[in-house]
Design a protein around this motif. Structure first.
Motif, short mmCIF file in Angstrom:
data_model
loop_
_atom_site.label_atom_id
_atom_site.label_comp_id
_atom_site.label_asym_id
_atom_site.label_seq_id
_atom_site.Cartn_x
_atom_site.Cartn_y
_atom_site.Cartn_z
N SER A 154 27.10 26.21 63.18
CA SER A 154 26.01 25.98 64.13
C SER A 154 26.16 24.68 64.92
O SER A 154 26.01 24.68 66.15
CB SER A 154 24.68 26.00 63.38
OG SER A 154 23.61 25.70 64.23
N PHE A 193 27.55 30.84 59.45
CA PHE A 193 27.14 30.31 60.76
C PHE A 193 26.40 28.98 60.62
O PHE A 193 26.40 28.17 61.54
CB PHE A 193 26.25 31.32 61.48
CG PHE A 193 25.81 30.85 62.84
CD1 PHE A 193 26.72 30.67 63.87
CD2 PHE A 193 24.47 30.56 63.10
CE1 PHE A 193 26.32 30.23 65.12
CE2 PHE A 193 24.05 30.12 64.34
CZ PHE A 193 24.98 29.96 65.36
N ASP A 219 27.97 35.85 64.85
CA ASP A 219 28.35 37.07 64.12
C ASP A 219 29.08 36.74 62.81
O ASP A 219 29.61 37.65 62.18
CB ASP A 219 29.24 37.94 65.01
CG ASP A 219 29.19 39.41 64.60
OD1 ASP A 219 28.11 39.87 64.20
OD2 ASP A 219 30.23 40.08 64.67
N THR A 220 29.12 35.47 62.43
CA THR A 220 29.88 35.08 61.23
C THR A 220 29.05 35.09 59.96
O THR A 220 29.53 34.71 58.90
CB THR A 220 30.46 33.67 61.42
OG1 THR A 220 29.40 32.75 61.71
CG2 THR A 220 31.47 33.66 62.56
N GLY A 221 27.76 35.49 60.03
CA GLY A 221 26.93 35.60 58.83
C GLY A 221 26.45 34.25 58.34
O GLY A 221 26.27 33.30 59.12
N PRO A 222 26.24 34.12 57.02
CA PRO A 222 25.72 32.86 56.46
C PRO A 222 26.57 31.64 56.79
O PRO A 222 26.05 30.52 56.84
CB PRO A 222 25.70 33.13 54.94
CG PRO A 222 25.60 34.61 54.83
CD PRO A 222 26.38 35.16 55.98
N SER A 282 21.19 24.37 54.45
CA SER A 282 20.86 25.79 54.47
C SER A 282 20.94 26.41 53.09
O SER A 282 20.65 27.60 52.92
CB SER A 282 21.81 26.54 55.42
OG SER A 282 23.12 26.63 54.87
N ARG A 307 18.63 36.30 62.09
CA ARG A 307 19.52 37.41 61.70
C ARG A 307 20.18 37.17 60.36
O ARG A 307 20.39 38.11 59.59
CB ARG A 307 20.61 37.61 62.77
CG ARG A 307 20.11 38.24 64.06
CD ARG A 307 21.20 38.28 65.11
NE ARG A 307 22.43 38.91 64.64
CZ ARG A 307 23.56 38.94 65.34
NH1 ARG A 307 23.60 38.34 66.52
NH2 ARG A 307 24.62 39.54 64.85
N ILE A 308 20.50 35.92 60.02
CA ILE A 308 21.19 35.63 58.77
C ILE A 308 20.24 35.13 57.69
O ILE A 308 20.67 34.78 56.59
CB ILE A 308 22.31 34.60 58.98
CG1 ILE A 308 21.74 33.23 59.38
CG2 ILE A 308 23.31 35.10 60.02
CD1 ILE A 308 22.78 32.14 59.49
N ALA A 314 20.02 33.66 65.88
CA ALA A 314 21.04 33.85 64.86
C ALA A 314 20.50 33.49 63.48
O ALA A 314 20.83 34.14 62.48
CB ALA A 314 22.27 33.01 65.18
#
Length: 539
Positions: free
Chosen positions: A433, A429, A424-427, A530, A464-465, A461
């Motif tokens: 990870s 993550f 749930d921490t967004g980018p 990323s 999601r991001i 996840a």
């Protein structure tokens, strides 16, 4: 009635995550701060996980205890059976007198203990990890270093640190294979991506070994050996992970060992050779082995068990033979354990007693085949095996309790809570990870186990991001290997192998900082991968 997991039982994901994290914090604190023995720390933390599972997550008490029993049962084949037989093979060499021969033979690689540590703990350990996995490399390489005169605690420290870079591809790439199975994505892509992460780490690990063995002097004098061993391993692992990830560690291990042997023909560390005895400062960490000439047949007999191990584990990779071994055993549903995830999927609670294909069984077979070479009779072999089991003592309870803890956390939903919170921490993550995988290995003790727990969460996840699911899936495996050295199961294996059961807290404090430092390196690398900075590395 089935138990339905709830990822956010308190209504606040932060509070739920803090409570789910509490057993892990307790475990690390008891080992590192309060210096508890691993078995008591494991039992206490298991109790904490039960309280949270029942009091916070609403898991029925009897089912929570049953989940712990299920986890303890899983450890019998995965860890105990494997490690008993790995140490038994070593103890056979001691009983037969070939321990001393092995000790002198490894000294012939070169007198410098820093280079010997790279060859044995890093290169040969990677080969064992590729073939056997589990706690085998830690157990076998630790006693090999002791054979050179390295004192037990130092030997365990070096071996645990070395057992990092090869873990993602251990057991013929089993963690990567599991990652592909749980995510539904091609395992080959995960293998190629993991190779672009852990191979860079492989360059660093030999330098860490040299520093741990001999401090700054070691880095100044032996850095060419660390560089050649690390870079050769990294290049071979990087390339082979794209072609056949199952063979990545085998190719890398052999390549680095050969490169070091070639290097030693034209180069020696600066100054006088640093032997085991010469770096014994601070209370005599290391003692030098005695010198004696051995016949070629004696040397071959001393190495025979390890040649047999490699041969056995290579042969069982053939599908026909593997199918025969897989048929020996049974699988059944664990009674009283009916769990459903928050998404409505049933949790697999089957117990696979695969005694035929278990790594420990293959090590037992290797030991039996080695008896004629070591000239040990059946009666003596049985007696040595019994002494080996007694050697573990309280370490058995440590391993059972930590596996029980991990399965209570998983079955109750505590693991799912931690994963949901981090995702749930967004980018950001992408940076976190690898930490998810690190926690997974700290709990389960295996990279394959961490991938089974969190692999799907990582790829979900990522979607999601807006990140690449292959990148974060591989990051779970790459980050997880940093926790292999500090997982209670492997600490227990390490101390039992070197005869220091009860010293797990001391060993933990020696290597915990290295685990965090290397984890930070992986986190930074994955985050950059990323972004456009290193995004070109993603296949």
């Amino acid at each position: 009635m089935p138990y339905h997991q709830e990822a956010n039982p308190t209504g606040s994901l932060w509070v739920s995550a803090l409570l789910a994290l509490f057993p892990l914090l307790v475990l690390l604190s008891l080992l590192g701060v309060f210096r508890w023995k691993a078995h008591w720390a494991g039992v206490a933390t298991f109790g904490v996980s039960l309280l949270i599972a029942v009091g916070v997550y609403g898991m029925p008490p009897l089912m929570a205890v049953d989940a712990g029993l299920y986890g303890a049962a899983q450890s019998v084949l995965i860890i105990l059976w494997l490690t008993f037989n790995a140490i038994w093979i070593y103890n056979l060499t001691v009983h037969s007198g070939h321990f001393a021969v092995l000790r002198r033979a490894f000294s012939s690689v070169g007198e410098d203990i820093r280079i010997q540590a790279i060859v044995i703990a890093f290169s040969f350990g990677a080969l064992l990890e590729a073939l056997a996995g589990g706690g085998g490399p830690v157990a076998i390489c630790s006693v090999m270093l002791i054979a050179l005169g390295v004192r037990p605690l130092k030997a365990a420290t070096l071996t645990l640190i070395a057992n990092t870079a090869p873990v993602a591809f251990g057991g013929m790439g089993n963690p990567i294979t599991v990652l592909g199975e749980v995510t539904g994505l091609p395992a080959d892509q995960f293998g190629a991506m993991a190779g672009r992460q852990v191979s860079l780490l492989a360059i660093v690990v030999p330098f860490v070994l040299v520093f741990v063995a001999d401090g700054r002097r070691g880095l100044r004098q032996a850095w060419p050996g660390a560089l050649v061993g690390g870079v050769t391993f990294a290049v071979a692992q990087f390339v082979s992970s794209m072609l056949a990830y199952q063979l990545a560690d085998i190719i890398a291990a052999i390549a680095s060992a050969l490169a070091l042997l070639v290097l030693l023909r034209v180069w020696k560390p600066a100054g006088e050779p640093v032997t085991a005895a010469s770096i014994a400062g601070g209370g005599g960490e290391i003692e030098e082995p005695t010198r004696e000439r051995d016949s070629r047949s004696d040397v071959l007999r001393a190495f025979a068990p390890y040649v047999v191990i490699i041969a056995v584990f290579s042969l069982v990779r053939f599908d026909a033979l593997r199918a025969v071994l897989d048929s020996i055993g049974t699988t059944f549903a664990w009674p009283g354990l009916d769990v459903v995830t928050a998404s409505g999927a049933a949790v697999d609670t089957s117990y696979e007693f695969a005694i035929g294909s278990a790594t420990g069984s293959l090590l037992l077979l290797s030991g039996l085949l080695s008896l004629p070479f070591l000239r040990v009779g059946p009666r003596d072999a049985v007696l040595v095996w019994g002494r080996t089991v007694r050697q573990f003592g309280w370490a058995i309870l440590a391993i059972l309790s930590v596996f029980a803890l991990s399965y209570v956390m998983n079955m109750s939903g505590q693991i799912a809570t931690l994963g949901a919170w981090l995702a749930d921490t967004g980018p950001f993550f992408a940076f976190l990870s690898p930490i998810v995988g690190w926690f997974g290995v700290a709990i389960t003790g295996t990279d394959a186990g961490a991938n089974a727990l969190f692999g799907k969460l990582q790829t979900t996840a990522a979607e999601r991001i807006g990140a690449d699911p292959v990148l974060l899936g591989a990051a779970n495996s790459s980050g997880g290997v940093m926790a292999k050295m500090i997982s209670p199961q492997n600490l227990a294996v390490g101390t039992a192998a070197v005869g220091l059961v009860g010293q797990e807290g001391v060993l933990f404090r020696r290597i915990f900082g290295w685990s965090l430092l290397l984890l930070l390196v992986v986190c930074t690398l994955v985050f950059l991968q990323s972004t456009p900075v290193l995004g070109w590395m993603v296949p």
